[in-house]
Design an enzyme around this catalytic site. Structure first.
Site: not given
Ligand code: LLP
Length: 413
Positions: A312, A239, A273, A371, A276, A342-343
């Site tokens: 995104r 996150g 985890e 992403y 991003r 086409c959107e």
């Molecule tokens: N762990 C879990 C359980 C998750 O659901 C996620 C992301 C992560 C780790 C990794 O999170 P990060 O460090 O990447 O924030 N598509 C969206 C983001 C969706 C995130 C889904 N879960 C975007 O482009 O902003």
């Protein structure tokens, strides 16, 4: 160090001018920088030095095999959400024994394959899923190692589409039900409680929600240990946010300080985890200008990348900087950068002050390493982009551009 910068007016990825890549492989193309990927991984590792921990890179952010292999080589584990992601991890040389499996809808088949391969931890998201995992474990004559993903009911203060830690979210089990579920699991022969997990959302730019959630979860971890559950892992989720335009997310050190303070005294091995924050600013999407279209209301710039390539902006109204590969002087005008799809939501950059691009000019959507390609689709029957990995002055294609014939693979006319 920024992976992407101008040298003599030309945007480079490390030592490679982006124009050279575009000339060789065409556009749209995702370009990633090895040094930035490595540096981000090392920064997190260093920030947690002295604390037992394992980085489980979140595969969904960017699942290209070359990137998975790079992280595996740096010692990373992986956070997966499907059997497909597990297969990618293995294909790239990653270890199932360093892999955690989250998601509210794991099928019994996916669970069985992961368990047979020696997965580190299942992050279980409901009471019924826990029963299903027990059945899978008993069938294979194994105890499935699990953590409950608890929902701490904390507002992560991010975009509502990527917020996961509120009561109304589908993720995790209600915090109050955790103690009873661990007690119940203790009686089941196909399960082994090994950890506790939470993840409150993505693109987090403040430490207060992290602190609030992790303090609650660390407290629960200690309670469960006192109750005789031999937990070893506290999975703090991912996150950590990045800078797309003017956001000021915590540094790796600040993030680590927040996590370490909140989980102090648990004795747990921390599982991290990040997705991003490791890959987001290590990638760009290269695109070429097709047409300019000045109208009474707006000036549109039509590029050859669309919402199918970079979803995104359409999905989250996300902001990606739009930078010329070759800098030009001139007066700024306000433009909407749109794709060919086409959107009406196929607007990749809205109301941006820009020196009016010329036809065929190359541009880069910045901060597109996370992403981007992993959410790309073939909507409008558009083959997905190529992917390139730069390393110093060298570069190579790590995914060929999809071909038109690939679009109907498996179909029958
Ligand atoms: N762990 C879990 C359980 C998750 O659901 C996620 C992301 C992560 C780790 C990794 O999170 P990060 O460090 O990447 O924030 N598509 C969206 C983001 C969706 C995130 C889904 N879960 C975007 O482009 O902003």
């Amino acid at each position: 160090m920024s992976a992407f910068g101008y040298k003599k007016g030309v945007l480079h990825a490390e030592g490679v001018p982006l124009s050279a890549i575009a000339d060789a492989v065409g556009t749209p193309t995702y370009v990633y920088a090895t040094a930035a990927l490595t540096e981000r991984f090392r920064a997190v590792t260093e920030a947690f030095q002295g604390q037992k921990h394992l980085i489980c890179y979140s595969v969904k952010a960017n699942s290209n095999l070359a990137i998975l292999r790079l992280f595996a080589g740096l010692g990373s584990g992986f956070d997966i959400v499907s059997g497909g992601e597990l297969a990618r991890v293995k294909q790239a040389g990653g270890e199932p024994g360093k892999t955690v499996f989250a998601g509210v809808g794991k099928t019994p088949d996916e669970m069985a394959q992961a368990l047979a391969q020696g997965l580190l931890l299942f992050n279980v998201e409901s009471a019924e899923e826990l029963e299903a995992l027990d059945a899978v474990g008993r069938k294979l004559g194994k105890r499935a190692p699990f953590a409950l993903r608890v929902n701490p009911d904390v507002d992560a203060r991010t975009h509502r589409y990527i917020s996961t830690g509120l009561k109304t979210s589908k993720f995790g089990v209600p915090f109050e039900e955790a103690v009873a579920l661990y007690a119940k699991a203790k009686k089941l022969k196909g399960l082994k409680a090994l950890g506790l997990d939470c993840h409150i959302g993505s693109q987090l730019t403040r430490t207060a929600p992290m602190k609030a959630a992790l303090t609650k979860v660390a407290d629960l971890y200690s309670t469960l240990r006192t109750q005789g559950h031999a937990l070893e892992y506290l999975d703090v989720g991912g996150g950590l946010g990045i800078t797309y335009s003017d956001e000021t997310p915590p540094s790796a050190q600040e993030y680590a300080r927040t996590v370490l303070l909140a989980t102090e005294g648990t004795g747990a091995t921390l599982l991290l985890e990040p997705g991003r924050s490791l890959v987001g600013n290590a990638g760009v999407l290269l695109t070429r200008v097709l047409y300019r279209k000045p109208t009474e209301a707006r000036t549109f710039v039509v590029v050859d990348a669309g919402m199918n390539d970079l979803l995104r902006p359409a999905l989250y109204e996300a902001h990606h900087e739009f930078q010329p590969v070759v800098k030009r002087r001139g007066r700024d005008v306000e433009v909407d950068v749109v794709g060919p799809v086409c959107e009406s939501t196929d607007v990749l950059a809205r109301a941006r002050p820009l020196v009016l691009p010329r036809q065929d000019d190359l541009y880069a959507f910045m901060s597109a390493g996370a992403y981007g390609m992993s959410m790309a689709s073939t909507y409008n029957s558009r083959p997905r982009p190529a992917e390139v990995l730069v390393d110093g002055a060298a570069w190579r294609v790590v995914r060929e551009r999809e071909r038109v014939e690939d679009l109907w693979r498996g179909e029958r006319a």
